[in-house]
Design an enzyme around this catalytic site. Structure first.
Site, PDB file in Angstrom:
ATOM      1  N   ASP A  54      14.371   8.939   2.773  1.00  0.00           N
ATOM      2  CA  ASP A  54      13.746   8.030   3.736  1.00  0.00           C
ATOM      3  C   ASP A  54      14.831   7.581   4.707  1.00  0.00           C
ATOM      4  O   ASP A  54      15.855   7.034   4.289  1.00  0.00           O
ATOM      5  CB  ASP A  54      13.152   6.812   3.029  1.00  0.00           C
TER       6      ASP A  54
ATOM      7  N   ILE B 227       0.853  -1.189   0.000  1.00  0.00           N
ATOM      8  CA  ILE B 227       0.000   0.000   0.000  1.00  0.00           C
ATOM      9  C   ILE B 227       0.887   1.238   0.000  1.00  0.00           C
ATOM     10  O   ILE B 227       1.705   1.421   0.899  1.00  0.00           O
ATOM     11  CB  ILE B 227      -0.938   0.009   1.213  1.00  0.00           C
ATOM     12  N   GLU B 228       0.724   2.049  -1.004  1.00  0.00           N
ATOM     13  CA  GLU B 228       1.547   3.257  -1.142  1.00  0.00           C
ATOM     14  C   GLU B 228       1.291   4.195   0.032  1.00  0.00           C
ATOM     15  O   GLU B 228       0.144   4.422   0.431  1.00  0.00           O
ATOM     16  CB  GLU B 228       1.193   3.932  -2.460  1.00  0.00           C
ATOM     17  N   SER B 229       2.353   4.769   0.588  1.00  0.00           N
ATOM     18  CA  SER B 229       2.254   5.526   1.827  1.00  0.00           C
ATOM     19  C   SER B 229       1.425   6.799   1.694  1.00  0.00           C
ATOM     20  O   SER B 229       0.615   7.116   2.567  1.00  0.00           O
ATOM     21  CB  SER B 229       3.652   5.862   2.350  1.00  0.00           C
ATOM     22  N   LYS B 230       1.608   7.558   0.612  1.00  0.00           N
ATOM     23  CA  LYS B 230       0.831   8.790   0.479  1.00  0.00           C
ATOM     24  C   LYS B 230      -0.646   8.483   0.328  1.00  0.00           C
ATOM     25  O   LYS B 230      -1.501   9.185   0.883  1.00  0.00           O
ATOM     26  CB  LYS B 230       1.324   9.613  -0.708  1.00  0.00           C
TER      27      LYS B 230
ATOM     28  N   ARG C 253       6.554  10.224   8.328  1.00  0.00           N
ATOM     29  CA  ARG C 253       6.254  11.206   7.291  1.00  0.00           C
ATOM     30  C   ARG C 253       4.749  11.261   7.127  1.00  0.00           C
ATOM     31  O   ARG C 253       4.109  10.228   6.928  1.00  0.00           O
ATOM     32  CB  ARG C 253       6.921  10.839   5.959  1.00  0.00           C
ATOM     33  N   GLY C 254       4.174  12.469   7.209  1.00  0.00           N
ATOM     34  CA  GLY C 254       2.735  12.619   7.041  1.00  0.00           C
ATOM     35  C   GLY C 254       1.915  11.877   8.074  1.00  0.00           C
ATOM     36  O   GLY C 254       0.822  11.392   7.770  1.00  0.00           O
TER      37      GLY C 254
ATOM     38  N   HIS D  46      10.407   1.620   0.724  1.00  0.00           N
ATOM     39  CA  HIS D  46      10.908   1.081   1.994  1.00  0.00           C
ATOM     40  C   HIS D  46      10.898  -0.448   2.015  1.00  0.00           C
ATOM     41  O   HIS D  46      11.900  -1.086   2.364  1.00  0.00           O
ATOM     42  CB  HIS D  46      10.041   1.559   3.172  1.00  0.00           C
ATOM     43  N   GLU D  47       9.738  -1.014   1.666  1.00  0.00           N
ATOM     44  CA  GLU D  47       9.569  -2.463   1.719  1.00  0.00           C
ATOM     45  C   GLU D  47      10.567  -3.171   0.802  1.00  0.00           C
ATOM     46  O   GLU D  47      11.129  -4.216   1.150  1.00  0.00           O
ATOM     47  CB  GLU D  47       8.143  -2.839   1.293  1.00  0.00           C
TER      48      GLU D  47
ATOM     49  N   CYS E  19      12.774   8.210  -2.019  1.00  0.00           N
ATOM     50  CA  CYS E  19      11.533   7.856  -2.679  1.00  0.00           C
ATOM     51  C   CYS E  19      11.800   7.741  -4.172  1.00  0.00           C
ATOM     52  O   CYS E  19      12.441   8.617  -4.759  1.00  0.00           O
ATOM     53  CB  CYS E  19      10.473   8.926  -2.402  1.00  0.00           C
TER      54      CYS E  19
END
Length: 273
Positions: free
Chosen positions: A187, A85-88, A248-249, A219-220, A180
């Site tokens: 990161d 799942i994309e972080s943003k 982040r966020g 990251h993953e 990123c």
């Protein structure tokens, strides 16, 4: 379209702040995109088990009478799910819950689990709360080694080696940094590598971790690359790698990958998180 991953994505472009609940904001990324680059065939058994543990610090919703509620939460996405799942997109999705009403916190938990499970393609679990910060990493830091370093990318597994009698130890570093793959934002992570096998050369390991410094990867995928490279170059009897990334966020992620049969570690929180 996200040029780095070749699928529609909110990453790297301006996105309006959500004003209503919208699970369509969630953006899945096929894990095989990154795993193919590691030589992992789509239909082959994974050489690791693991999870992506998210810590959410800005979770809010409305109760049945419209009163705002706030909480923190921990999310577990299994590493064998077909999609990460994309972080943003996860941040935007969680923000979309700010104006949504739920009869109680458990109804909210069920809704988030259902939406994230559909996105990842495997069961995702949520627990309210987050762990307290660790006073220190559960291992020996290699960051004080007095060495010269001049390689900052791409990651160079040739720097890794191991030899000698079998040992069991946990080696840690706070010097892992990557970028990123789309925005170029840095990161940062604290990494712990727990293994049993021939003693890993610490200078080589530190140089290897620093060689991610100018590398662009999610990251993953970075953690999976570290696991695969150490496994191939150092031949441990078993291995576990966990990276605790900074926030982040309102979110941080903690990917963990380990030799099959290794029990998952208890949730931990690095001081920088």
């Amino acid at each position: 379209m996200n040029a780095g991953i070749g699928i529609p994505s909110p990453l790297g472009r301006e996105v309006a702040y959500p004003t209503r609940y919208d699970p369509g904001l969630l953006c899945p990324i096929p894990r095989q995109v990154g795993r193919a680059a590691l030589g992992l065939a789509q239909d082959a058994a994974l050489p690791f088990v693991g999870h992506d543990r998210w810590q959410a610090w800005e979770l809010s919703w409305l109760d049945a009478r419209g009163k705002p509620q706030v909480a923190t939460a921990t999310l577990w996405v299994p590493a064998d799910s077909p999609r990460l799942i994309e972080s943003k997109s996860l941040k935007l999705y969680l923000n979309s819950l700010n104006a949504a009403r739920f009869v109680d916190a458990q109804a909210l938990r069920a809704r988030i689990e259902t939406d994230l499970t559909a996105t990842a393609g495997a069961p995702v679990a949520l627990a309210f709360g987050t762990p307290t910060p660790d006073a220190a990493a559960a291992g020996e830091s290699i960051d004080s080694l007095d060495i010269a370093i001049d390689r900052y990318g791409p990651p160079d597994p040739a720097l890794l080696s191991a030899a000698g009698a079998v040992v069991e130890e946990t080696l840690c570093s706070a010097l892992l940094k990557s970028n990123c793959p789309v925005t170029g934002q840095p990161d940062w992570a604290d990494l712990c590598l727990h293994y049993r096998g021939p003693r890993i050369d610490r200078s080589g390991l530190l140089r290897y971790l620093v060689s991610f410094r100018e590398h662009a990867e999610f990251h993953e995928q970075c953690v999976e690359r570290i696991f695969i490279d150490v496994r191939a170059r150092c031949a441990p009897l078993w291995l576990a790698v966990e990276a605790c990334y900074t926030r982040r966020g309102g979110l941080d992620i903690n990917p963990w990958r380990a030799t099959p049969g290794t029990p998952p570690p208890p949730p931990r929180r690095a001081q920088r998180q």
